[in-house]
Design an enzyme around this catalytic site. Structure first.
Site, PDB file in Angstrom:
ATOM      1  N   SER A   1      -3.292   5.403   7.221  1.00 48.59           N
ATOM      2  CA  SER A   1      -4.312   5.585   6.200  1.00 48.59           C
ATOM      3  C   SER A   1      -3.694   5.647   4.792  1.00 48.59           C
ATOM      4  O   SER A   1      -2.965   4.725   4.407  1.00 48.59           O
ATOM      5  CB  SER A   1      -5.126   6.849   6.521  1.00 48.59           C
ATOM      6  OG  SER A   1      -6.291   6.922   5.753  1.00 48.59           O
TER       7      SER A   1
ATOM      8  N   ASP B   1     -13.390  -1.020   9.913  1.00 48.42           N
ATOM      9  CA  ASP B   1     -12.898   0.234   9.341  1.00 48.42           C
ATOM     10  C   ASP B   1     -13.754   0.635   8.135  1.00 48.42           C
ATOM     11  O   ASP B   1     -13.849  -0.113   7.161  1.00 48.42           O
ATOM     12  CB  ASP B   1     -11.437   0.059   8.912  1.00 48.42           C
ATOM     13  CG  ASP B   1     -10.748   1.375   8.581  1.00 48.42           C
ATOM     14  OD1 ASP B   1     -11.418   2.293   8.071  1.00 48.42           O
ATOM     15  OD2 ASP B   1      -9.539   1.481   8.837  1.00 48.42           O
TER      16      ASP B   1
ATOM     17  N   HIS C   1     -11.618   3.708  11.794  1.00 49.24           N
ATOM     18  CA  HIS C   1     -10.473   4.188  11.029  1.00 49.24           C
ATOM     19  C   HIS C   1      -9.565   4.985  11.960  1.00 49.24           C
ATOM     20  O   HIS C   1      -9.859   6.130  12.300  1.00 49.24           O
ATOM     21  CB  HIS C   1     -10.912   5.033   9.848  1.00 49.24           C
ATOM     22  CG  HIS C   1      -9.803   5.345   8.896  1.00 49.24           C
ATOM     23  ND1 HIS C   1      -9.167   4.376   8.138  1.00 49.24           N
ATOM     24  CD2 HIS C   1      -9.189   6.515   8.580  1.00 49.24           C
ATOM     25  CE1 HIS C   1      -8.220   4.930   7.401  1.00 49.24           C
ATOM     26  NE2 HIS C   1      -8.212   6.225   7.653  1.00 49.24           N
TER      27      HIS C   1
END
Length: 274
Positions: free
Chosen positions: A61, A189, A218
Protein backbone atom coordinates in the site's frame (compact mmCIF):
# COMPACT_ATOMS: atom_id res chain seq x y z
CA UNK A 1 4.79 -13.67 4.20
CA UNK A 2 7.57 -13.06 6.68
CA UNK A 3 6.79 -16.38 8.37
CA UNK A 4 7.18 -18.02 4.97
CA UNK A 5 10.50 -16.23 4.46
CA UNK A 6 11.72 -17.43 7.85
CA UNK A 7 10.83 -21.01 6.96
CA UNK A 8 12.96 -20.61 3.85
CA UNK A 9 15.84 -19.46 6.08
CA UNK A 10 15.69 -15.78 5.14
CA UNK A 11 16.52 -13.17 7.77
CA UNK A 12 13.59 -10.75 8.06
CA UNK A 13 13.29 -7.18 9.29
CA UNK A 14 10.08 -5.19 9.81
CA UNK A 15 10.10 -1.41 9.42
CA UNK A 16 7.11 0.35 11.00
CA UNK A 17 6.58 3.96 9.97
CA UNK A 18 6.57 6.57 12.73
CA UNK A 19 3.66 6.03 15.08
CA UNK A 20 2.61 2.74 13.43
CA UNK A 21 2.88 -0.65 15.11
CA UNK A 22 3.56 1.06 18.41
CA UNK A 23 6.73 2.75 17.17
CA UNK A 24 7.57 5.97 19.03
CA UNK A 25 7.19 9.50 17.71
CA UNK A 26 9.65 11.88 19.37
CA UNK A 27 9.56 14.84 16.99
CA UNK A 28 6.61 16.71 15.41
CA UNK A 29 6.69 14.70 12.20
CA UNK A 30 4.85 11.57 11.12
CA UNK A 31 5.36 9.52 7.98
CA UNK A 32 4.25 10.57 4.51
CA UNK A 33 3.98 9.19 0.97
CA UNK A 34 6.82 11.47 -0.10
CA UNK A 35 9.35 10.98 2.69
CA UNK A 36 11.96 8.29 2.01
CA UNK A 37 14.44 9.42 4.68
CA UNK A 38 13.38 6.83 7.26
CA UNK A 39 13.48 4.03 4.68
CA UNK A 40 16.97 5.13 3.70
CA UNK A 41 18.12 5.05 7.32
CA UNK A 42 16.67 1.57 7.88
CA UNK A 43 18.31 0.18 4.74
CA UNK A 44 21.66 1.72 5.69
CA UNK A 45 21.40 0.32 9.21
CA UNK A 46 20.64 -3.22 8.04
CA UNK A 47 23.33 -2.98 5.35
CA UNK A 48 25.87 -1.94 7.99
CA UNK A 49 24.86 -4.85 10.23
CA UNK A 50 25.00 -7.40 7.41
CA UNK A 51 27.39 -6.04 4.76
CA UNK A 52 27.87 -9.44 3.11
CA UNK A 53 24.16 -10.06 2.57
CA UNK A 54 21.93 -9.00 -0.30
CA UNK A 55 19.01 -6.86 0.86
CA UNK A 56 15.48 -6.98 -0.52
CA UNK A 57 12.44 -4.92 0.43
CA UNK A 58 8.70 -5.48 0.14
CA UNK A 59 6.19 -2.66 0.49
CA UNK A 60 2.42 -2.83 0.89
CA UNK A 61 0.00 0.00 0.00
CA UNK A 62 1.48 3.38 0.99
CA UNK A 63 4.64 1.52 1.98
CA UNK A 64 4.85 0.34 -1.63
CA UNK A 65 4.65 3.94 -2.84
CA UNK A 66 7.46 4.93 -0.46
CA UNK A 67 9.59 1.94 -1.50
CA UNK A 68 9.25 2.64 -5.23
CA UNK A 69 10.10 6.29 -4.65
CA UNK A 70 13.18 5.20 -2.70
CA UNK A 71 14.25 2.82 -5.48
CA UNK A 72 13.86 5.59 -8.03
CA UNK A 73 15.76 8.15 -5.97
CA UNK A 74 18.65 5.80 -5.29
CA UNK A 75 18.73 4.40 -8.86
CA UNK A 76 22.15 2.79 -9.56
CA UNK A 77 23.36 3.57 -6.03
CA UNK A 78 20.58 1.64 -4.29
CA UNK A 79 21.75 -0.69 -1.51
CA UNK A 80 18.84 -3.02 -2.20
CA UNK A 81 19.22 -5.89 -4.64
CA UNK A 82 15.52 -5.98 -5.48
CA UNK A 83 12.05 -5.05 -4.33
CA UNK A 84 8.35 -5.90 -4.43
CA UNK A 85 5.45 -3.43 -4.51
CA UNK A 86 1.92 -4.62 -3.63
CA UNK A 87 -1.25 -2.55 -4.10
CA UNK A 88 0.72 0.62 -4.70
CA UNK A 89 -1.55 3.68 -5.16
CA UNK A 90 1.11 4.95 -7.63
CA UNK A 91 -0.75 8.13 -8.69
CA UNK A 92 -1.95 9.83 -5.52
CA UNK A 93 -4.04 12.44 -7.33
CA UNK A 94 -6.09 9.66 -8.95
CA UNK A 95 -6.15 7.70 -5.69
CA UNK A 96 -7.52 10.75 -3.86
CA UNK A 97 -10.21 11.27 -6.51
CA UNK A 98 -11.43 7.67 -6.26
CA UNK A 99 -11.10 7.59 -2.49
CA UNK A 100 -14.02 9.97 -2.15
CA UNK A 101 -16.40 8.07 -4.44
CA UNK A 102 -19.24 5.81 -3.30
CA UNK A 103 -18.36 2.98 -0.94
CA UNK A 104 -14.72 4.09 -0.88
CA UNK A 105 -15.78 6.69 1.67
CA UNK A 106 -15.81 3.86 4.21
CA UNK A 107 -12.08 3.29 3.68
CA UNK A 108 -11.41 7.02 3.72
CA UNK A 109 -13.12 7.53 7.08
CA UNK A 110 -11.52 4.43 8.60
CA UNK A 111 -8.01 5.50 7.64
CA UNK A 112 -8.70 9.05 8.83
CA UNK A 113 -9.72 7.66 12.24
CA UNK A 114 -6.48 5.69 12.40
CA UNK A 115 -4.42 8.78 11.59
CA UNK A 116 -6.19 10.97 14.14
CA UNK A 117 -5.77 8.25 16.77
CA UNK A 118 -2.00 8.21 16.20
CA UNK A 119 -1.93 12.01 16.19
CA UNK A 120 -3.82 12.37 19.48
CA UNK A 121 -1.29 10.10 21.22
CA UNK A 122 1.45 12.57 20.30
CA UNK A 123 -0.50 15.85 20.20
CA UNK A 124 1.76 17.50 22.80
CA UNK A 125 4.64 17.44 20.29
CA UNK A 126 2.64 19.81 18.10
CA UNK A 127 1.52 22.15 20.87
CA UNK A 128 2.09 25.82 19.97
CA UNK A 129 3.90 24.78 16.79
CA UNK A 130 2.46 27.69 14.80
CA UNK A 131 3.02 28.20 11.10
CA UNK A 132 0.53 26.81 8.60
CA UNK A 133 -0.41 23.82 10.75
CA UNK A 134 -4.13 23.39 11.36
CA UNK A 135 -3.97 21.18 14.45
CA UNK A 136 -7.72 21.28 15.05
CA UNK A 137 -8.41 20.06 11.51
CA UNK A 138 -5.86 17.25 11.83
CA UNK A 139 -7.13 16.12 15.24
CA UNK A 140 -10.73 15.96 14.03
CA UNK A 141 -10.17 14.91 10.40
CA UNK A 142 -13.02 12.96 8.84
CA UNK A 143 -11.05 12.19 5.68
CA UNK A 144 -7.41 11.43 4.90
CA UNK A 145 -7.24 14.61 2.80
CA UNK A 146 -8.32 16.73 5.78
CA UNK A 147 -5.56 15.20 7.88
CA UNK A 148 -3.02 15.75 5.12
CA UNK A 149 -4.16 19.34 4.66
CA UNK A 150 -3.96 20.12 8.36
CA UNK A 151 -0.70 18.33 9.15
CA UNK A 152 1.13 16.16 6.61
CA UNK A 153 1.57 18.60 3.74
CA UNK A 154 2.80 21.31 6.15
CA UNK A 155 5.30 18.97 7.85
CA UNK A 156 6.89 18.14 4.52
CA UNK A 157 6.84 21.59 2.95
CA UNK A 158 3.99 21.38 0.44
CA UNK A 159 1.64 24.25 -0.42
CA UNK A 160 -1.52 22.15 -0.34
CA UNK A 161 -2.73 18.56 -0.14
CA UNK A 162 -2.95 18.51 -3.96
CA UNK A 163 0.67 19.67 -4.20
CA UNK A 164 1.66 16.95 -1.73
CA UNK A 165 -0.13 14.24 -3.72
CA UNK A 166 1.20 15.31 -7.12
CA UNK A 167 4.77 15.51 -5.79
CA UNK A 168 4.64 12.20 -3.92
CA UNK A 169 3.35 9.79 -6.56
CA UNK A 170 5.67 6.85 -7.20
CA UNK A 171 4.36 6.61 -10.77
CA UNK A 172 6.97 9.27 -11.54
CA UNK A 173 9.74 7.10 -10.05
CA UNK A 174 9.35 3.89 -12.08
CA UNK A 175 11.51 5.06 -14.98
CA UNK A 176 14.47 5.56 -12.63
CA UNK A 177 14.34 2.14 -10.90
CA UNK A 178 17.54 0.19 -11.52
CA UNK A 179 16.89 -2.88 -9.39
CA UNK A 180 14.56 -5.82 -10.13
CA UNK A 181 11.07 -4.76 -9.06
CA UNK A 182 7.89 -6.84 -9.01
CA UNK A 183 4.64 -4.87 -8.88
CA UNK A 184 1.36 -6.67 -8.07
CA UNK A 185 -1.94 -4.81 -8.37
CA UNK A 186 -5.66 -5.65 -8.41
CA UNK A 187 -7.96 -4.25 -11.07
CA UNK A 188 -10.75 -3.66 -8.54
CA UNK A 189 -8.60 -2.05 -5.83
CA UNK A 190 -10.61 0.82 -4.27
CA UNK A 191 -7.54 2.47 -2.72
CA UNK A 192 -4.99 1.95 -5.51
CA UNK A 193 -7.00 2.52 -8.73
CA UNK A 194 -5.81 0.57 -11.76
CA UNK A 195 -6.05 3.67 -13.93
CA UNK A 196 -3.20 5.13 -11.90
CA UNK A 197 -0.78 2.29 -12.77
CA UNK A 198 2.08 3.60 -14.96
CA UNK A 199 1.75 0.76 -17.49
CA UNK A 200 4.00 2.22 -20.17
CA UNK A 201 6.83 3.22 -17.84
CA UNK A 202 6.79 -0.24 -16.25
CA UNK A 203 6.75 -1.91 -19.66
CA UNK A 204 9.65 0.21 -20.91
CA UNK A 205 11.79 -0.42 -17.83
CA UNK A 206 13.53 -3.83 -18.19
CA UNK A 207 13.95 -3.97 -14.41
CA UNK A 208 10.22 -4.01 -13.73
CA UNK A 209 7.56 -6.72 -13.81
CA UNK A 210 3.84 -6.01 -13.43
CA UNK A 211 1.04 -8.41 -12.51
CA UNK A 212 -2.55 -7.09 -12.52
CA UNK A 213 -5.33 -9.39 -11.28
CA UNK A 214 -9.03 -8.74 -12.03
CA UNK A 215 -9.98 -9.25 -8.36
CA UNK A 216 -8.27 -8.84 -5.02
CA UNK A 217 -9.41 -5.50 -3.69
CA UNK A 218 -6.84 -3.75 -1.55
CA UNK A 219 -4.45 -6.45 -0.30
CA UNK A 220 -7.38 -8.84 -0.22
CA UNK A 221 -6.10 -11.68 -2.39
CA UNK A 222 -7.35 -14.96 -0.96
CA UNK A 223 -6.94 -17.38 -3.88
CA UNK A 224 -4.09 -19.86 -4.16
CA UNK A 225 -3.06 -23.30 -3.02
CA UNK A 226 -3.47 -22.38 0.65
CA UNK A 227 -6.83 -20.61 0.30
CA UNK A 228 -9.16 -19.78 1.86
CA UNK A 229 -7.58 -19.80 5.33
CA UNK A 230 -3.88 -19.88 4.46
CA UNK A 231 -1.57 -17.39 2.79
CA UNK A 232 -2.81 -15.43 -0.23
CA UNK A 233 -1.36 -16.49 -3.58
CA UNK A 234 0.88 -13.39 -3.57
CA UNK A 235 3.04 -14.69 -0.71
CA UNK A 236 4.63 -17.64 -2.54
CA UNK A 237 4.93 -15.58 -5.74
CA UNK A 238 6.80 -12.82 -3.91
CA UNK A 239 9.19 -15.31 -2.32
CA UNK A 240 9.77 -17.10 -5.62
CA UNK A 241 10.59 -13.78 -7.25
CA UNK A 242 13.06 -12.83 -4.51
CA UNK A 243 14.66 -16.27 -4.51
CA UNK A 244 15.05 -16.06 -8.28
CA UNK A 245 16.93 -12.77 -7.94
CA UNK A 246 19.09 -14.25 -5.20
CA UNK A 247 19.76 -17.48 -7.07
CA UNK A 248 18.66 -17.17 -10.74
CA UNK A 249 17.25 -20.24 -12.42
CA UNK A 250 16.83 -20.70 -16.18
CA UNK A 251 13.32 -19.30 -16.47
CA UNK A 252 11.78 -16.29 -18.17
CA UNK A 253 9.58 -13.56 -16.72
CA UNK A 254 7.91 -11.14 -19.13
CA UNK A 255 8.23 -7.46 -18.30
CA UNK A 256 4.47 -6.92 -18.13
CA UNK A 257 1.83 -9.49 -17.17
CA UNK A 258 -1.73 -8.08 -17.27
CA UNK A 259 -5.15 -9.44 -16.49
CA UNK A 260 -5.47 -10.66 -20.08
CA UNK A 261 -2.59 -13.12 -20.07
CA UNK A 262 -2.08 -14.26 -16.47
CA UNK A 263 -3.56 -17.13 -14.52
CA UNK A 264 -4.66 -15.21 -11.45
CA UNK A 265 -4.57 -18.16 -9.11
CA UNK A 266 -0.81 -17.82 -9.46
CA UNK A 267 -0.61 -21.24 -11.09
CA UNK A 268 0.15 -19.76 -14.49
CA UNK A 269 3.46 -18.32 -13.33
CA UNK A 270 6.54 -20.52 -13.60
CA UNK A 271 7.89 -21.67 -10.24
CA UNK A 272 11.46 -20.47 -10.38
CA UNK A 273 14.48 -20.29 -8.17
CA UNK A 274 13.17 -22.72 -5.56
Amino acid sequence: MLARARRLRWRVVVFNSRGCGGSPVVTPQFYSASFTGDTREVVKHVYTRYPNSNLYAVGWSLGANILVRYLGEEAENCLLSGGVSLCNPFNLIIADEDFRKGFNNIYDKALARSLTKIFKKHALLFEDIGGEYDIKLAANAKTVKEFDEGLTRVSFGFNSAEHYYSSSSSSDSIKYVRRPLLCIQAENDPIAPSRGIPYEDIKENPNCLLIVTPKGGHLGWVAGDEAPFGAPWTDPIVMEFLQHIEDPAPASWNSCVTSDDADHSGNGLHKIGV
